[in-house]
Design a protein around this motif. Structure first.
Motif, PDB file in Angstrom:
ATOM      1  N   LYS A   1       4.519   3.697   7.358  1.00 40.53           N
ATOM      2  CA  LYS A   1       3.926   4.737   6.500  1.00 40.53           C
ATOM      3  C   LYS A   1       4.928   5.840   6.180  1.00 40.53           C
ATOM      4  CE  LYS A   1      -0.812   4.512   8.313  1.00 40.53           C
ATOM      5  NZ  LYS A   1      -1.866   5.292   8.978  1.00 40.53           N
TER       6      LYS A   1
ATOM      7  N   ASP B   1       2.310   2.379  12.394  1.00 44.85           N
ATOM      8  CA  ASP B   1       2.530   3.563  11.562  1.00 44.85           C
ATOM      9  C   ASP B   1       3.972   3.710  11.103  1.00 44.85           C
ATOM     10  OD1 ASP B   1      -0.095   4.232  11.683  1.00 44.85           O
ATOM     11  OD2 ASP B   1       0.122   5.753  13.255  1.00 44.85           O
TER      12      ASP B   1
ATOM     13  N   TRP C   1       1.628  10.737   5.076  1.00 49.56           N
ATOM     14  CA  TRP C   1       0.765   9.894   4.229  1.00 49.56           C
ATOM     15  C   TRP C   1      -0.685  10.289   4.386  1.00 49.56           C
ATOM     16  CZ3 TRP C   1       0.878   6.401   0.407  1.00 49.56           C
ATOM     17  CH2 TRP C   1      -0.254   5.603   0.203  1.00 49.56           C
ATOM     18  N   THR C   2      -1.364  10.517   3.261  1.00 50.29           N
ATOM     19  CA  THR C   2      -2.774  10.936   3.297  1.00 50.29           C
ATOM     20  C   THR C   2      -3.687   9.904   2.620  1.00 50.29           C
ATOM     21  OG1 THR C   2      -2.468  12.178   1.252  1.00 50.29           O
ATOM     22  CG2 THR C   2      -2.220  13.392   3.334  1.00 50.29           C
ATOM     23  N   GLY C   3      -3.093   8.837   2.109  1.00 49.72           N
ATOM     24  CA  GLY C   3      -3.906   7.816   1.457  1.00 49.72           C
ATOM     25  C   GLY C   3      -4.035   8.001  -0.034  1.00 49.72           C
ATOM     26  N   SER C   4      -3.293   8.938  -0.590  1.00 53.44           N
ATOM     27  CA  SER C   4      -3.380   9.145  -2.049  1.00 53.44           C
ATOM     28  C   SER C   4      -2.459   8.207  -2.772  1.00 53.44           C
ATOM     29  CB  SER C   4      -2.983  10.574  -2.376  1.00 53.44           C
ATOM     30  OG  SER C   4      -1.689  10.860  -1.920  1.00 53.44           O
TER      31      SER C   4
ATOM     32  N   ILE D   1       0.828  -1.218   0.000  1.00 55.18           N
ATOM     33  CA  ILE D   1       0.000   0.000   0.000  1.00 55.18           C
ATOM     34  C   ILE D   1       0.858   1.261   0.000  1.00 55.18           C
ATOM     35  CG2 ILE D   1      -1.737   1.322   1.300  1.00 55.18           C
ATOM     36  CD1 ILE D   1      -2.576  -1.562   2.415  1.00 55.18           C
ATOM     37  N   TYR D   2       1.845   1.316   0.890  1.00 57.94           N
ATOM     38  CA  TYR D   2       2.586   2.569   1.099  1.00 57.94           C
ATOM     39  C   TYR D   2       3.803   2.723   0.193  1.00 57.94           C
ATOM     40  CZ  TYR D   2      -0.229   2.404   5.335  1.00 57.94           C
ATOM     41  OH  TYR D   2      -1.271   2.311   6.220  1.00 57.94           O
TER      42      TYR D   2
ATOM     43  N   ASP E   1      -2.498  -7.499   2.633  1.00 58.31           N
ATOM     44  CA  ASP E   1      -3.144  -6.260   3.091  1.00 58.31           C
ATOM     45  C   ASP E   1      -2.181  -5.343   3.855  1.00 58.31           C
ATOM     46  OD1 ASP E   1      -2.938  -7.474   5.569  1.00 58.31           O
ATOM     47  OD2 ASP E   1      -5.108  -7.672   5.897  1.00 58.31           O
TER      48      ASP E   1
END
Length: 339
Positions: free
Chosen positions: A332, A329, A336-339, A253-254, A295
Motif C-alpha cells: 500500500k 500492507d 492510503w485511504t481507499g480513494s 488496486i493501489y 484482487d
C-alpha cells in the motif's frame, strides 16, 4: 521460519526450463498460467499455506518454446511462441485450437475484454488482432517499424515496446496509425513493460538496471512528471554490479508496482512519491516474470534462470519454480485511504 517464508508457497510440478511468463486470470484470483521454454503452458489452481493444496490442473504441450500467454475469461486462454502459431486453450477440456500464425516468433500478447480481441505481437514486425468466435479468427494485421518485444493494454490504450528502443502507443479502436510514437527514456534495450491500472501511463525497464515511469498525456505538464531511476544494482567488493530488470507488474488496486531482476530480488515501489516500499528476501535464481492476481492479494513470482550468463550460468541454476507470495500492507502507498 522467516516472515518471508511464512508468506510464501511454491507451486507443484513446475516447468523444466526457464519460465517466460506468469499470468493470472482476470476473474479468478486463484487461477494462474505459466508458460515456459520447455514448450508447455501449465494451468494452476493456487491453494493456501496450511490449507487447500495448490494443483496443476492442466498442461498444454506445444511444438517449440512458449514466450507468451494470457487469459480471455475464466475458462479460456491463449498462447504463442517460437512455433509462430496462435493457440486458444480450453482450460476445462485441455483442448488446443490453432487460430492462425505469424511469420516469426510470437513475443507478447494481451486480451481486450472491451473489444473481445486477442492482440499478439511478433518478431515479424506486426501486431495482429484475433476473434476466436469468428470463422476466420484473424481480424486484422498492423505493421510496426521494428520487432515487437513487449506489449500491454489498459482500457483502449495499447503500448508496444519494440527493438531499437522504440515505443508505439495506440488507441485500439483506431489502429490505422499510432496515437503516439516515442523513443525509450532508457539508453539500453527494453526488457519489461507494464501499464498503470489507472490508465495514466506505464512503466518500462531495461537490461541496464533502470526503470522509467511514463505518462500518456502528451502535454508538457504531464511529461514533466516522467522520470527514471536506477535499481537492481549492488556494490560487491567495490565493484558495481548491474542486473537486467526482467519484469514489472502494477497492483490492481493501489497502483504501486513490483519489479524483479536477474539479481534474484523483487522490490515494491510507490512511483508517486518515488520510493521503494519493500524489498523481499533474495531468491535462489533470477526472476523472469511477475503477476498480481485480480484482487491484489497475492503476487506470482517466476524464479528461473534467464540466460544472462549464457550456458556457464546453467551449471549453478536450480530448476525453475513459481512462488506465490501473500501480500500485506507493504504493497500500500503510505497514507492510503481507499480513494
Amino acid at each position: 521460519m522467516s516472515t518471508d517464508e511464512q508468506n510464501t508457497l511454491t507451486l507443484p510440478d513446475p516447468p523444466f526450463d526457464s519460465i517466460s511468463a506468469v499470468r493470472y486470470s482476470p476473474t479468478n484470483p486463484d487461477h494462474l498460467l505459466v508458460s515456459s521454454w520447455d514448450t508447455s503452458v501449465r494451468f494452476y489452481e493456487v491453494g493456501e499455506k496450511g490449507g487447500k493444496e495448490s494443483e496443476a490442473k492442466a498442461k498444454f504441450d506445444h511444438r517449440a518454446p512458449v514466450l507468451a500467454c494470457c487469459f480471455s475469461d475464466g475458462t479460456h486462454a491463449f498462447s504463442g511462441g517460437l512455433d509462430t502459431s496462435v493457440r486458444e486453450l480450453d482450460l476445462g477440456t485441455e483442448n488446443m485450437r490453432n487460430l492462425g500464425a505469424h511469420s516469426d516468433s510470437i513475443s507478447a500478447m494481451a486480451y481486450s475484454r472491451d473489444a473481445n480481441a486477442l492482440i499478439t505481437g511478433s518478431w515479424d514486425r506486426t501486431l495482429r488482432f484475433w476473434d476466436p468466435r469468428a470463422a476466420s479468427a484473424q481480424q486484422s494485421s498492423h505493421e510496426t517499424p521494428e520487432r515487437v518485444y513487449h506489449l500491454d493494454l489498459v482500457n483502449n490504450t495499447l503500448v508496444v515496446a519494440m527493438a531499437s528502443r522504440l515505443f508505439n502507443i495506440y488507441d485500439i479502436r483506431n489502429m490505422n496509425t499510432p496515437a503516439q510514437q516515442r523513443e525509450s527514456s532508457l539508453k539500453f534495450m527494453t526488457r519489461s513493460l507494464a501499464c498503470m491500472p489507472t490508465g495514466e501511463g506505464y512503466a518500462t525497464a531495461s537490461v541496464e538496471g533502470r526503470i522509467a515511469v511514463e505518462y500518456f498525456d502528451p502535454s508538457p505538464a504531464a511529461q514533466e512528471k516522467k522520470y527514471a531511476f536506477k535499481c537492481h544494482r549492488q556494490t560487491i567488493d567495490d565493484v558495481d554490479h548491474v542486473w537486467p530488470v526482467n519484469a514489472l507488474a502494477f497492483h490492481p488496486i493501489y497502483n504501486t508496482f513490483a519489479s524483479a531482476g536477474s539479481d534474484a530480488t523483487v522490490s515494491i515501489w510507490d512511483h508517486k512519491v518515488k520510493k521503494r516500499l519493500r524489498q523481499y528476501q533474495k531468491f535462489s535464481n533470477p526472476i523472469s516474470s511477475l503477476a498480481f492476481n485480480c484482487d491484489g492479494t497475492t503476487l506470482a513470482i517466476a524464479v528461473s534462470y534467464t540466460w544472462d550468463e549464457g550456458e556457464a550460468g546453467l551449471k549453478t541454476a536450480e530448476r525453475p519454480s513459481v512462488i506465490i507470495r501473500k501480500l500485506g500492507d507493504e504493497i500500500k502507498p503510505k497514507g492510503w485511504t481507499g480513494s
